[in-house]
Design an enzyme around this catalytic site. Structure first.
Site, PDB file in Angstrom:
ATOM      1  N   ALA A 159     -35.665 -57.814-132.427  1.00 22.66           N
ATOM      2  CA  ALA A 159     -35.183 -58.495-131.525  1.00 22.66           C
ATOM      3  C   ALA A 159     -35.674 -59.934-131.039  1.00 22.66           C
ATOM      4  O   ALA A 159     -35.187 -60.775-130.656  1.00 22.66           O
ATOM      5  CB  ALA A 159     -34.880 -57.841-130.140  1.00 22.66           C
ATOM      6  N   ASP A 181     -48.184 -52.237-126.985  1.00 21.22           N
ATOM      7  CA  ASP A 181     -48.560 -53.970-126.462  1.00 21.22           C
ATOM      8  C   ASP A 181     -49.910 -54.256-126.424  1.00 21.22           C
ATOM      9  O   ASP A 181     -50.702 -53.363-126.171  1.00 21.22           O
ATOM     10  CB  ASP A 181     -47.871 -53.951-124.940  1.00 21.22           C
ATOM     11  CG  ASP A 181     -47.653 -55.246-124.728  1.00 21.22           C
ATOM     12  OD1 ASP A 181     -46.455 -55.792-124.851  1.00 21.22           O
ATOM     13  OD2 ASP A 181     -48.468 -56.255-124.294  1.00 21.22           O
ATOM     14  N   THR A 212     -21.519 -61.107-129.799  1.00 20.14           N
ATOM     15  CA  THR A 212     -20.007 -60.514-129.898  1.00 20.14           C
ATOM     16  C   THR A 212     -19.805 -59.822-128.751  1.00 20.14           C
ATOM     17  O   THR A 212     -18.598 -60.067-128.278  1.00 20.14           O
ATOM     18  CB  THR A 212     -20.140 -59.699-131.296  1.00 20.14           C
ATOM     19  OG1 THR A 212     -20.387 -60.332-132.394  1.00 20.14           O
ATOM     20  CG2 THR A 212     -19.013 -58.759-131.312  1.00 20.14           C
ATOM     21  N   ASP A 245     -33.156 -63.939-137.111  1.00 15.71           N
ATOM     22  CA  ASP A 245     -32.530 -63.736-138.206  1.00 15.71           C
ATOM     23  C   ASP A 245     -34.082 -64.088-139.158  1.00 15.71           C
ATOM     24  O   ASP A 245     -34.251 -63.465-140.224  1.00 15.71           O
ATOM     25  CB  ASP A 245     -31.409 -64.813-138.658  1.00 15.71           C
ATOM     26  CG  ASP A 245     -30.475 -64.353-137.738  1.00 15.71           C
ATOM     27  OD1 ASP A 245     -29.626 -63.414-138.270  1.00 15.71           O
ATOM     28  OD2 ASP A 245     -30.191 -65.278-136.795  1.00 15.71           O
ATOM     29  N   VAL A 279     -38.187 -57.815-122.323  1.00 20.14           N
ATOM     30  CA  VAL A 279     -37.005 -57.045-123.504  1.00 20.14           C
ATOM     31  C   VAL A 279     -37.417 -55.609-123.550  1.00 20.14           C
ATOM     32  O   VAL A 279     -36.755 -54.957-123.667  1.00 20.14           O
ATOM     33  CB  VAL A 279     -36.886 -58.075-124.585  1.00 20.14           C
ATOM     34  CG1 VAL A 279     -35.986 -57.480-125.551  1.00 20.14           C
ATOM     35  CG2 VAL A 279     -36.431 -59.352-123.964  1.00 20.14           C
ATOM     36  N   HIS A 281     -28.432 -65.941-134.837  1.00 21.40           N
ATOM     37  CA  HIS A 281     -28.342 -65.858-133.367  1.00 21.40           C
ATOM     38  C   HIS A 281     -29.153 -67.072-133.172  1.00 21.40           C
ATOM     39  O   HIS A 281     -30.398 -67.105-132.696  1.00 21.40           O
ATOM     40  CB  HIS A 281     -29.128 -64.419-133.037  1.00 21.40           C
ATOM     41  CG  HIS A 281     -29.556 -64.314-131.750  1.00 21.40           C
ATOM     42  ND1 HIS A 281     -28.661 -64.026-130.786  1.00 21.40           N
ATOM     43  CD2 HIS A 281     -30.586 -64.351-130.922  1.00 21.40           C
ATOM     44  CE1 HIS A 281     -29.092 -64.177-129.626  1.00 21.40           C
ATOM     45  NE2 HIS A 281     -30.400 -64.240-129.747  1.00 21.40           N
ATOM     46  N   ARG A 304     -51.053 -53.050-118.919  1.00 19.73           N
ATOM     47  CA  ARG A 304     -49.523 -52.796-118.402  1.00 19.73           C
ATOM     48  C   ARG A 304     -48.683 -51.864-119.338  1.00 19.73           C
ATOM     49  O   ARG A 304     -47.752 -51.128-118.692  1.00 19.73           O
ATOM     50  CB  ARG A 304     -49.084 -54.346-118.572  1.00 19.73           C
ATOM     51  CG  ARG A 304     -47.820 -54.550-117.848  1.00 19.73           C
ATOM     52  CD  ARG A 304     -47.402 -55.958-117.685  1.00 19.73           C
ATOM     53  NE  ARG A 304     -47.107 -56.422-119.189  1.00 19.73           N
ATOM     54  CZ  ARG A 304     -46.579 -57.597-119.701  1.00 19.73           C
ATOM     55  NH1 ARG A 304     -46.229 -58.349-118.674  1.00 19.73           N
ATOM     56  NH2 ARG A 304     -46.641 -58.179-120.859  1.00 19.73           N
ATOM     57  N   THR A 318     -31.080 -57.646-134.264  1.00 25.02           N
ATOM     58  CA  THR A 318     -29.999 -57.492-133.069  1.00 25.02           C
ATOM     59  C   THR A 318     -28.932 -58.397-133.571  1.00 25.02           C
ATOM     60  O   THR A 318     -27.757 -58.291-133.409  1.00 25.02           O
ATOM     61  CB  THR A 318     -30.640 -57.820-131.900  1.00 25.02           C
ATOM     62  OG1 THR A 318     -31.514 -58.709-132.024  1.00 25.02           O
ATOM     63  CG2 THR A 318     -31.512 -56.230-131.627  1.00 25.02           C
TER      64      THR A 318
HETATM   65  N1  LIG Z   1     -32.288 -61.221-129.903  1.00 23.46           N
HETATM   66  C1  LIG Z   1     -31.968 -61.404-128.743  1.00 23.46           C
HETATM   67  O1  LIG Z   1     -30.656 -61.550-128.533  1.00 23.46           O
HETATM   68  C2  LIG Z   1     -33.063 -61.744-127.692  1.00 23.46           C
HETATM   69  C3  LIG Z   1     -32.598 -61.756-126.232  1.00 23.46           C
HETATM   70  C4  LIG Z   1     -33.952 -61.920-125.422  1.00 23.46           C
HETATM   71  C5  LIG Z   1     -35.037 -62.051-125.846  1.00 23.46           C
HETATM   72  N2  LIG Z   1     -35.399 -62.074-127.180  1.00 23.46           N
HETATM   73  C6  LIG Z   1     -36.610 -62.343-127.862  1.00 23.46           C
HETATM   74  O2  LIG Z   1     -37.463 -61.345-127.401  1.00 23.46           O
HETATM   75  C7  LIG Z   1     -38.814 -61.603-127.398  1.00 23.46           C
HETATM   76  C8  LIG Z   1     -39.314 -61.074-126.263  1.00 23.46           C
HETATM   77  O3  LIG Z   1     -39.069 -61.650-125.172  1.00 23.46           O
HETATM   78  P1  LIG Z   1     -40.029 -61.266-123.868  1.00 23.46           P
HETATM   79  O4  LIG Z   1     -38.894 -62.129-122.666  1.00 23.46           O
HETATM   80  O5  LIG Z   1     -39.558 -59.878-123.636  1.00 23.46           O
HETATM   81  O6  LIG Z   1     -41.297 -61.640-123.964  1.00 23.46           O
HETATM   82  P2  LIG Z   1     -42.399 -61.233-123.191  1.00 23.46           P
HETATM   83  O7  LIG Z   1     -43.317 -62.495-123.158  1.00 23.46           O
HETATM   84  O8  LIG Z   1     -42.115 -60.818-121.713  1.00 23.46           O
HETATM   85  O9  LIG Z   1     -42.741 -59.907-123.898  1.00 23.46           O
HETATM   86  C9  LIG Z   1     -43.727 -60.079-125.127  1.00 23.46           C
HETATM   87  C10 LIG Z   1     -44.719 -58.929-125.187  1.00 23.46           C
HETATM   88  O10 LIG Z   1     -45.273 -59.064-126.556  1.00 23.46           O
HETATM   89  C11 LIG Z   1     -46.596 -58.385-126.357  1.00 23.46           C
HETATM   90  N3  LIG Z   1     -47.138 -58.749-127.563  1.00 23.46           N
HETATM   91  C12 LIG Z   1     -47.614 -60.239-128.086  1.00 23.46           C
HETATM   92  N4  LIG Z   1     -48.419 -60.017-129.178  1.00 23.46           N
HETATM   93  C13 LIG Z   1     -48.372 -58.549-129.540  1.00 23.46           C
HETATM   94  C14 LIG Z   1     -49.076 -57.857-130.493  1.00 23.46           C
HETATM   95  N5  LIG Z   1     -49.717 -58.479-131.413  1.00 23.46           N
HETATM   96  N6  LIG Z   1     -48.874 -56.614-130.442  1.00 23.46           N
HETATM   97  C15 LIG Z   1     -48.106 -56.008-129.427  1.00 23.46           C
HETATM   98  N7  LIG Z   1     -47.741 -56.769-128.298  1.00 23.46           N
HETATM   99  C16 LIG Z   1     -47.833 -58.004-128.182  1.00 23.46           C
HETATM  100  C17 LIG Z   1     -47.119 -59.484-125.084  1.00 23.46           C
HETATM  101  O11 LIG Z   1     -48.235 -58.721-124.388  1.00 23.46           O
HETATM  102  C18 LIG Z   1     -45.901 -59.040-124.183  1.00 23.46           C
HETATM  103  O12 LIG Z   1     -46.033 -58.083-123.398  1.00 23.46           O
HETATM  104  C19 LIG Z   1     -38.829 -63.109-127.453  1.00 23.46           C
HETATM  105  O13 LIG Z   1     -38.896 -63.611-128.875  1.00 23.46           O
HETATM  106  C20 LIG Z   1     -37.343 -63.303-126.937  1.00 23.46           C
HETATM  107  O14 LIG Z   1     -36.797 -64.703-127.651  1.00 23.46           O
HETATM  108  C21 LIG Z   1     -34.233 -61.924-128.083  1.00 23.46           C
END
Ligand SMILES: NC(=O)c1ccc[n+]([C@@H]2O[C@H](COP(=O)([O-])OP(=O)(O)OC[C@H]3O[C@@H](n4cnc5c(N)ncnc54)[C@H](O)[C@@H]3O)[C@@H](O)[C@H]2O)c1
Length: 314
Positions: A122, A37, A153, A127, A16, A179, A42, A147
């Site tokens: 996000a 990150d 929506t 929420d 994301v 959400h 990376r 978000t």
């Molecule tokens: N709101 C929405 O509509 C929506 C949609 C898609 C995903 N999401 C959510 O977004 C989040 C991220 O999803 P993703 O697929 O990118 O996950 P991901 O695992 O690909 O990425 C998460 C990143 O967070 C990093 N991270 C973890 N702890 C950290 C810290 N203390 N400091 C800095 N970085 C840290 C990890 O190294 C990783 O790169 C999830 O909670 C997912 O459910 C929300």
């Protein structure tokens, strides 16, 4: 002329976060993008790759990596961290313990670092994490948003647009609530230029609108994607970019995002998806809708699910 650079920090550059960075870059929404990150190799790779892409974009963008606590100059901090992918059959609420612990480690350090911008969450469950960030930060509620149901929506409008053959931006329909599984479309306020959506649908298709099927389709859409590719990223990246753009431009547009309520809808001390007017200082006002009785019950159910999970926060 205001020449202040617009600065966005993205915390968590996984699927994301990295996609959001690319969307912000492509849409020329900020002049400075700061990536954070745990995985330092990376994140540095992302910064260098995005800097290559920036050469093809219309505006200038400075892309760097930092610690989250180095954030006093940041306008919008986007939280996209995660503690690992969901397992099959899990819901967004199952992420709570792992993501809340990460957020608990990050936000106090950012506040000690002098953050006074807008948090945009996000991370799921969106929420509950939005409420947690608001509590941990001590910032006014206008500066902490999630978000929320804006992506949902957008999905609802697209589903309607496909059948009605009317551009999604001309369709006034939206989702309210969590959400998550308790979200619901506000059919009582859904229209095309004031014409009730049921009438427009009947005229176009010769049939009655199947409200439940549409609501279910929208609710499940994220999982349809997740089951196929193991994550969702581009849609939410677009949502993040759009919210940032509306903040930076001070558009005063009302988007259905997660906001902390303080009496609106008769509710306190919860973050939930509601239409909120966005300006450069964050949420300027929350739009309170006159909901139908069944919609009030759905909204209150959504509130109770979010509150029950707030109570589970570590
Ligand atoms: N709101 C929405 O509509 C929506 C949609 C898609 C995903 N999401 C959510 O977004 C989040 C991220 O999803 P993703 O697929 O990118 O996950 P991901 O695992 O690909 O990425 C998460 C990143 O967070 C990093 N991270 C973890 N702890 C950290 C810290 N203390 N400091 C800095 N970085 C840290 C990890 O190294 C990783 O790169 C999830 O909670 C997912 O459910 C929300």
């Amino acid at each position: 002329m205001n020449t202040k650079a617009r600065k966005v920090m993205i915390i968590g550059t996984g699927n994301v976060g990295a996609s959001a960075a690319y969307a912000l870059l492509n849409q020329n929404i900020a002049e400075e993008l700061i990536l954070v990150d745990l995985n330092r190799e990376r994140v540095e790779g992302h910064a260098q790759d995005l800097a290559d892409a920036a050469a093809y974009m219309p505006g200038m963008m400075n892309i760097s990596t930092r610690e989250a606590s180095d954030c006093a100059d940041v306008d919008i901090a986007v939280i996209t961290v995660s503690g690992g992918a969901l397992k099959p059959g899990q819901t967004r609420l199952d992420e709570l313990q792992s993501t809340a612990k990460i957020v608990k480690n990050i936000v106090p350090g950012m506040m000690a670092g002098g953050f006074n911008g807008i948090f945009l969450v996000a991370t799921n469950p969106c929420d509950i994490i939005t409420w947690q960030v608001w509590k941990l930060s001590g910032l006014p509620r206008s500066q902490v948003i999630g978000t929320g149901v804006w992506l949902d929506t957008t999905r609802l409008r697209r589903a309607l647009a496909q059948t009605l053959d009317i551009g999604a931006q001309s369709i006034d329909a939206f989702i309210l609530g969590e959400h998550g599984d308790t979200q619901f479309p506000v059919w009582s306020h859904s229209s095309v230029y004031g014409s009730p959506i049921a009438d427009v649908w009947r005229r176009r298709t010769g049939q009655e609108i199947d409200y439940d099927a549409l609501a279910e389709r929208v609710r499940k859409h994220g999982f349809e994607i997740y089951n196929r590719k193991g994550c969702t990223e581009y849609g939410i990246a677009g949502t993040i970019a759009e919210i940032c753009r509306n903040i930076f431009t001070g558009s005063h547009r009302a988007l259905a995002i997660s906001c902390v309520l303080d009496g609106e809808y008769g509710v306190n001390d919860v973050a939930i998806g509601v239409p909120a007017v966005l300006t450069q200082s964050g949420v300027q006002q929350i739009i309170e809708l006159q909901l139908r009785e069944d919609e009030v019950a759905k909204f209150n159910h959504s509130v109770s699910v979010i509150k029950a999970n707030i109570a589970r926060l570590p």
